[in-house]
Design a protein around this motif. Structure first.
Motif, PDB file in Angstrom:
ATOM      1  N   HIS A   1       0.848  -1.198   0.000  1.00  0.00           N
ATOM      2  CA  HIS A   1       0.000   0.000   0.000  1.00  0.00           C
ATOM      3  C   HIS A   1       0.884   1.249   0.000  1.00  0.00           C
ATOM      4  O   HIS A   1       1.460   1.620   1.020  1.00  0.00           O
ATOM      5  CB  HIS A   1      -0.891  -0.008   1.266  1.00  0.00           C
TER       6      HIS A   1
ATOM      7  N   HIS B   1       0.933   5.344  -1.877  1.00  0.00           N
ATOM      8  CA  HIS B   1       0.328   6.349  -2.766  1.00  0.00           C
ATOM      9  C   HIS B   1       1.419   6.917  -3.675  1.00  0.00           C
ATOM     10  O   HIS B   1       1.751   8.099  -3.614  1.00  0.00           O
ATOM     11  CB  HIS B   1      -0.351   7.437  -1.943  1.00  0.00           C
TER      12      HIS B   1
ATOM     13  N   GLU C   1      -8.455   2.703  -1.968  1.00  0.00           N
ATOM     14  CA  GLU C   1      -8.967   2.333  -0.680  1.00  0.00           C
ATOM     15  C   GLU C   1     -10.321   2.930  -0.448  1.00  0.00           C
ATOM     16  O   GLU C   1     -10.612   4.043  -0.851  1.00  0.00           O
ATOM     17  CB  GLU C   1      -7.987   2.742   0.445  1.00  0.00           C
TER      18      GLU C   1
ATOM     19  N   HIS D   1      -6.135  -2.335   5.857  1.00  0.00           N
ATOM     20  CA  HIS D   1      -4.870  -1.635   5.593  1.00  0.00           C
ATOM     21  C   HIS D   1      -4.464  -0.777   6.782  1.00  0.00           C
ATOM     22  O   HIS D   1      -5.316  -0.247   7.482  1.00  0.00           O
ATOM     23  CB  HIS D   1      -5.018  -0.833   4.288  1.00  0.00           C
TER      24      HIS D   1
ATOM     25  N   ASP E   1       2.164   2.858   3.244  1.00  0.00           N
ATOM     26  CA  ASP E   1       1.187   3.954   3.160  1.00  0.00           C
ATOM     27  C   ASP E   1       1.896   5.259   2.795  1.00  0.00           C
ATOM     28  O   ASP E   1       1.410   6.335   3.098  1.00  0.00           O
ATOM     29  CB  ASP E   1       0.356   4.107   4.439  1.00  0.00           C
TER      30      ASP E   1
HETATM   31 ZN   LIG Z   1      -3.579   4.842   2.029  1.00  0.00          ZN
END
Ligand SMILES: [Zn+2]
Length: 256
Positions: free
Chosen positions: A6, A8, A92, A150, A199
Motif C-alpha cells: 500500500h 500512494h 482504498e 490496511h 502507506d
Molecule cells: Zn492509504
C-alpha cells in the motif's frame, strides 16, 4: 524480497524523484509496490503509472474522506478501471469517523457500493478503518470478496470480524511508533494473513518518522513485525510476499 502492499506512489510528493524512489526500493529488496488510488483522479494516475513499470500494480477506489463525492458516474468509472488487468484491487475505501471529512451515512453508502463493485469484479478490497469499529465490523461480515485491513490499527471488534472472514491484516510504520498499542493483533495474526505496507508518503516508520515515507522503508516495518512476533525477518518477507501474490494475483510476480 518484500512487497509494499500500500503506497500512494502517484502522490505529488513523489513527482520530483519517482524513479529514484523506485531505484531505492529495488536496492532495499522491495520487489513489488501496490500503488493506491484513493480518488478517481488518483486511481487514473495509479493505473497509468503502473502500465509503464513492471513491479507495480494499481488499485482504484474512493476514500471515505471523499465519500461525499460518490455517485453513479463514479461507480461506472471504477468499474472500468477494475476491468484492467493492472488494477488488482478496489480501494482504498472504508470508514473514517475520526476526521469525518464526509458525512457518515455518505461514507457507509460509498463503502457498501464499493464492496459490491469489488465482488462483481472478483477483486479484493482494500479497507481503511478509523474509529468506526462497530460499523466496519458489521459491513465486513457481509463482504463477499477478499478483504485487506490496511494500516491495521483498529480494536478487537474489527480484528475478530477480520479473522471471521479470513481478511488480510496489513501493518504499516505505525507499529514502530511509541504510541502503538495493538500488539495483540500483530502477534495473533496468522502467518498466511500478514501483509506489510508503507502507506507512503504518509506514516514513515522509525527511524524516518515525520519525513516522507517511501517503499524502501517497508523493510523497517517488516523488521518491527519480526521483532514483535519473535520470528526471523526472512520468514516475514517470504510470508508477506506469498500472501500478496495469493491475494492480488499473478501480476504480483513481476518485479521492479
Ligand atoms: Zn492509504
Amino acid at each position: 524480497m518484500l512487497v509494499d502492499a500500500h503506497c500512494h506512489l502517484g502522490d505529488a510528493a513523489f513527482d520530483p524523484d519517482r524513479d529514484a524512489v523506485l531505484a531505492r526500493a529495488r536496492e532495499a529488496g522491495v520487489g513489488h509496490v501496490v500503488v493506491i488510488g484513493a480518488t478517481l483522479a488518483e486511481s487514473d494516475r495509479a493505473a497509468a503509472l503502473v502500465q509503464a513499470h513492471p513491479g507495480l500494480s494499481a488499485t482504484a477506489g474512493v476514500h471515505p474522506h471523499e465519500a461525499r463525492h460518490w455517485s453513479a458516474a463514479a461507480a461506472v468509472r471504477l468499474r472500468d478501471l477494475l476491468a484492467l488487468p493492472e488494477v488488482v484491487a478496489l480501494g482504498e475505501t472504508g470508514l473514517d469517523y475520526h476526521y469525518d471529512h464526509s458525512p457518515r451515512d455518505a461514507q457507509r453508502r460509498a463503502f457498501e457500493a464499493q464492496l459490491i463493485l469489488a465482488r462483481e469484479a472478483r477483486k479484493p478490497v482494500v479497507v481503511h478503518a478509523r474509529e468506526a469499529d462497530d460499523d466496519v465490523a458489521a459491513l465486513l461480515r457481509g463482504a463477499d470478496t477478499p478483504v485487506v485491513l490496511h494500516s491495521f490499527s483498529s480494536g478487537p471488534g474489527v480484528f475478530e470480524a477480520g479473522m471471521a472472514i479470513a481478511a488480510y491484516f496489513s501493518f504499516s510504520g505505525m507499529i514502530t511508533f511509541k504510541s502503538w498499542t495493538m500488539t495483540d493483533a500483530l502477534t495473533a495474526c496468522p502467518p498466511d494473513r500478514l501483509l506489510v505496507e508503507t502507506d507512503g508518503p504518509y506514516l514513515a516508520p522509525v527511524p524516518h518518522r515525520g519525513k516522507r515515507n517511501e517503499p524502501a522503508f517497508v523493510r523497517f516495518v517488516a523488521e518491527a513485525v519480526a521483532r514483535s512476533r519473535g520470528e526471523p525477518v526472512e520468514s516475514i518477507g517470504q510470508w508477506t510476499t506469498d500472501n500478496a501474490r495469493r491475494l492480488f494475483g499473478a501480476r504480483l510476480a513481476t518485479t521492479l
